[in-house]
Design a protein around this motif. Structure first.
Motif, mmCIF file in Angstrom:
data_model
loop_
_atom_site.group_PDB
_atom_site.id
_atom_site.type_symbol
_atom_site.label_atom_id
_atom_site.label_comp_id
_atom_site.label_asym_id
_atom_site.label_seq_id
_atom_site.Cartn_x
_atom_site.Cartn_y
_atom_site.Cartn_z
ATOM 1 N N GLY A 107 0.776 -1.241 0.000
ATOM 2 C CA GLY A 107 0.000 0.000 0.000
ATOM 3 C C GLY A 107 0.797 1.275 0.000
ATOM 4 N N ILE A 108 2.127 1.183 -0.221
ATOM 5 C CA ILE A 108 2.907 2.405 -0.009
ATOM 6 C C ILE A 108 2.719 3.448 -1.112
ATOM 7 C CG2 ILE A 108 4.635 1.098 1.296
ATOM 8 C CD1 ILE A 108 6.619 1.755 -0.936
ATOM 9 N N PHE A 109 2.161 3.039 -2.243
ATOM 10 C CA PHE A 109 1.943 4.037 -3.297
ATOM 11 C C PHE A 109 0.802 5.001 -2.945
ATOM 12 C CE2 PHE A 109 3.957 0.654 -6.013
ATOM 13 C CZ PHE A 109 5.173 1.313 -6.093
ATOM 14 N N GLY A 110 0.033 4.611 -1.944
ATOM 15 C CA GLY A 110 -1.008 5.529 -1.466
ATOM 16 C C GLY A 110 -0.701 5.984 -0.048
ATOM 17 N N ALA A 111 0.593 6.096 0.260
ATOM 18 C CA ALA A 111 1.033 6.320 1.648
ATOM 19 C C ALA A 111 0.264 7.417 2.382
ATOM 20 C CB ALA A 111 2.523 6.621 1.673
ATOM 21 N N THR A 112 0.166 8.583 1.764
ATOM 22 C CA THR A 112 -0.456 9.710 2.483
ATOM 23 C C THR A 112 -1.887 9.971 2.018
ATOM 24 O OG1 THR A 112 0.384 11.303 0.872
ATOM 25 C CG2 THR A 112 1.770 10.862 2.793
ATOM 26 N N VAL A 135 13.914 3.478 -5.009
ATOM 27 C CA VAL A 135 12.515 3.220 -4.648
ATOM 28 C C VAL A 135 11.986 4.394 -3.824
ATOM 29 C CG1 VAL A 135 10.961 1.741 -3.328
ATOM 30 C CG2 VAL A 135 12.701 0.713 -4.796
ATOM 31 N N ARG A 136 12.824 4.914 -2.948
ATOM 32 C CA ARG A 136 12.426 6.119 -2.207
ATOM 33 C C ARG A 136 12.110 7.259 -3.172
ATOM 34 N NH1 ARG A 136 13.906 10.808 -3.011
ATOM 35 N NH2 ARG A 136 16.062 10.136 -3.073
ATOM 36 N N GLU A 137 12.907 7.352 -4.229
ATOM 37 C CA GLU A 137 12.686 8.415 -5.211
ATOM 38 C C GLU A 137 11.311 8.266 -5.877
ATOM 39 O OE1 GLU A 137 16.339 8.889 -7.280
ATOM 40 O OE2 GLU A 137 15.534 10.400 -8.638
ATOM 41 N N LEU A 138 10.902 7.025 -6.062
ATOM 42 C CA LEU A 138 9.564 6.797 -6.627
ATOM 43 C C LEU A 138 8.498 7.311 -5.659
ATOM 44 C CD1 LEU A 138 7.646 5.664 -8.749
ATOM 45 C CD2 LEU A 138 7.962 3.390 -7.755
ATOM 46 N N LEU A 139 8.697 7.056 -4.369
ATOM 47 C CA LEU A 139 7.760 7.598 -3.376
ATOM 48 C C LEU A 139 7.707 9.123 -3.461
ATOM 49 C CD1 LEU A 139 8.265 5.823 0.086
ATOM 50 C CD2 LEU A 139 6.314 5.676 -1.455
ATOM 51 N N THR A 140 8.889 9.733 -3.602
ATOM 52 C CA THR A 140 8.948 11.202 -3.646
ATOM 53 C C THR A 140 8.110 11.743 -4.799
ATOM 54 O OG1 THR A 140 11.165 11.198 -2.696
ATOM 55 C CG2 THR A 140 10.496 13.200 -3.851
ATOM 56 N N VAL A 141 8.304 11.192 -5.994
ATOM 57 C CA VAL A 141 7.597 11.772 -7.139
ATOM 58 C C VAL A 141 6.135 11.331 -7.185
ATOM 59 C CG1 VAL A 141 9.674 12.088 -8.510
ATOM 60 C CG2 VAL A 141 8.391 9.999 -8.787
ATOM 61 N N TYR A 190 10.204 17.956 1.663
ATOM 62 C CA TYR A 190 9.999 17.194 2.913
ATOM 63 C C TYR A 190 10.465 15.747 2.718
ATOM 64 C CZ TYR A 190 7.723 15.199 7.000
ATOM 65 O OH TYR A 190 7.477 14.549 8.186
ATOM 66 N N SER A 191 10.129 15.199 1.581
ATOM 67 C CA SER A 191 10.539 13.821 1.277
ATOM 68 C C SER A 191 12.063 13.717 1.184
ATOM 69 C CB SER A 191 9.883 13.379 -0.032
ATOM 70 O OG SER A 191 10.297 12.087 -0.386
#
Lengths: 381, 87
Positions: free
Chosen positions: A44-49, A78-84, A235-236
């Motif tokens: 579910g991390i692609f919908g984290a927030t 992978v963190r970079e994917l979360l950021t964008v 922030y990311s």
């Protein structure tokens, strides 16, 4: 029913088992394998927030920061994917999107069915985001988009682009499906770092974008969409700095306790301990800055923007210093791709550049101090 | 403080200048055209308004003109407050 703690714990386990051991290979192969993205999606991390009504985890800013550190420690790309995907595009649609846009895109983004990228930077435009050349004009019930974007993380993989383009003095944000006629990409290779982050140039050739794909207001691209997106991005990145530095410290401590020179483990030498001590303190300070910014963000405090800026500025420089020291502790082995510290060193450098270079952020921070710390007659008090 | 005073105070406390007297602005001056605010201010002002006055500013209200002068900002806030009380 899974609690948030369960979810974060599972992500941590997944990151330790599937990301961390393979991060170097992803970089060498210049790609994150599809099955890894599917594995991340299951957690579910692609919908984290994103709110739960859109299928998201509804993490608050501090929880999201902790997730970012967890993932970034294992694999920076992978963190970079979360950021964008989450910070730059997901948060922008959530804030500026119409009800219809949110209903259409956010559930797909939360599951990872749609991956998103933020298309602002151009070959000739980096820090001066207000000067982009990509253009649009209106023809009937759609806009015609033309231009070229560069350095777009996951531009080679994304299904959705948040594209900024200008018409005279105004800038507008568009949601552009990567399958639209006239959209093409060229993958970028042989980069200092982020080779697994699918960086690409994106070309827009007379792309017909429906009026309904404008994000926010026509003309509201810079003041609102870009500024708020970059604020989320910073922030990311602030947490990404903590992640890289913590991983580098773990590396230098582990190496320092096992590598022997002159009859002793090198961690017993004062010179190595000095670097470990500096790193430990700076990481703690960085994490505290990130948490403080996260609290302000959670409370929607007007100072959240400047505190985020300071956190990004500090942690990115700190990560570079800690990663540099980690290479120093590893000595010759620090130069080898057999050890991850050289990758951390390269990845840390990128943090000082993206989402506002340190030099661009310095005057913003200085101006804030010049406004808030001035005490007339201070020396006479 | 009145809404007007709060808005003026918030703008004044965010001016990028060494001396507020160097950056005089009337309630009808376009604060962005004066050049004393950085590029992030529009977003900060939006956050401030939403938090301080417990409002949600919709996309339809996000024209820069609504945020360009003290009087326009106060007008927007009062419009949103009237809308809330009549809802």
């Amino acid at each position: 029913m899974k609690t948030l703690t369960d979810v974060l714990s599972q992500v941590e386990q997944y990151a330790a088992a599937e990301l961390r051991p393979r991060a170097g290979r992803f970089e060498a192969q210049e790609a994150i394998p599809r099955e890894v993205l599917q594995g991340l999606a299951k957690h579910g991390i692609f919908g984290a927030t994103l709110p739960t009504i859109y299928g998201g985890l509804a993490l608050d800013p501090i929880q999201y920061g902790q997730l970012t550190e967890m993932v970034g420690k294992a694999c920076n790309s992978v963190r970079e994917l979360l950021t964008v995907h989450v910070s730059l595009v997901g948060e922008s649609i959530l804030r500026w999107g119409t009800g219809e846009q949110k209903q259409y895109w956010l559930p797909k983004m939360a599951t990872g069915e749609v991956l998103a990228a933020f298309a602002l930077t151009e070959p000739e435009v980096g820090s001066d985001a207000n000067g982009i050349d990509s253009s649009y004009r209106q023809e009937g019930d759609h806009f015609i988009l033309n231009g070229r974007k560069k350095w777009i993380s996951f531009g080679d993989l994304a299904d959705l682009y948040l594209v900024l383009a200008s018409r005279g003095d105004e800038m507008t944000a568009f949601l552009v499906d990567s399958t639209m006629t006239g959209v093409s990409t060229t993958k970028m290779s042989n980069l200092l770092a982020s080779n697994a982050s699918h960086l690409a140039e994106i070309h827009f050739q007379d792309v017909e974008v429906p009026l309904g794909n404008v994000l926010g207001r026509v003309g509201g691209g810079f003041a609102y969409v870009v500024n708020s997106a970059l604020d989320h991005g910073r922030y990311s990145i602030a947490w990404a700095g903590v992640a890289i530095a913590q991983e580098a410290l773990d590396g230098m401590v582990t190496y320092g306790r096992t590598r022997r020179q002159g009859g002793r483990v090198i961690g017993a030498y004062a010179e190595v301990q000095q670097m470990i001590a500096e790193a430990s303190v700076n990481i703690h300070a960085s994490r505290a800055l990130c948490i403080a910014a996260g609290q302000k963000r959670r409370d929607k405090h007007p100072d959240a923007v400047i505190e985020t800026t300071m956190a990004k500025y500090f942690t990115s420089k700190m990560a570079m210093k800690v990663a540099t020291d980690a290479v120093q502790v590893f000595g010759g082995n620090g130069f080898s791709r057999e050890y991850p510290v050289e990758r951390l060193f390269r990845e840390a450098k990128a943090l000082e550049i993206i989402e506002g270079t340190s030099q661009v952020l310095q005057p913003v921070i200085a101006q804030h101090a010049l406004r808030t710390c001035y005490q007339q007659g201070w020396w006479r008090a | 403080m009145s809404t007007h005073e709060k808005i003026r105070h918030y703008i004044e406390s965010n001016l990028v200048t060494f001396d507020a007297s160097e950056a005089p602005f009337t309630d009808d001056d376009n604060i962005f055209e004066k050049g004393f605010l950085n590029s992030m201010f529009a977003m900060q002002m939006l956050t401030y308004i939403e938090t301080e006055f417990n409002l949600t500013v919709d996309n339809d209200d996000l024209e820069l003109i609504n945020f360009s002068t003290v009087n326009n900002i106060v007008g927007l806030i009062e419009k949103k407050q009237r809308g809330r009380s009549s809802a």
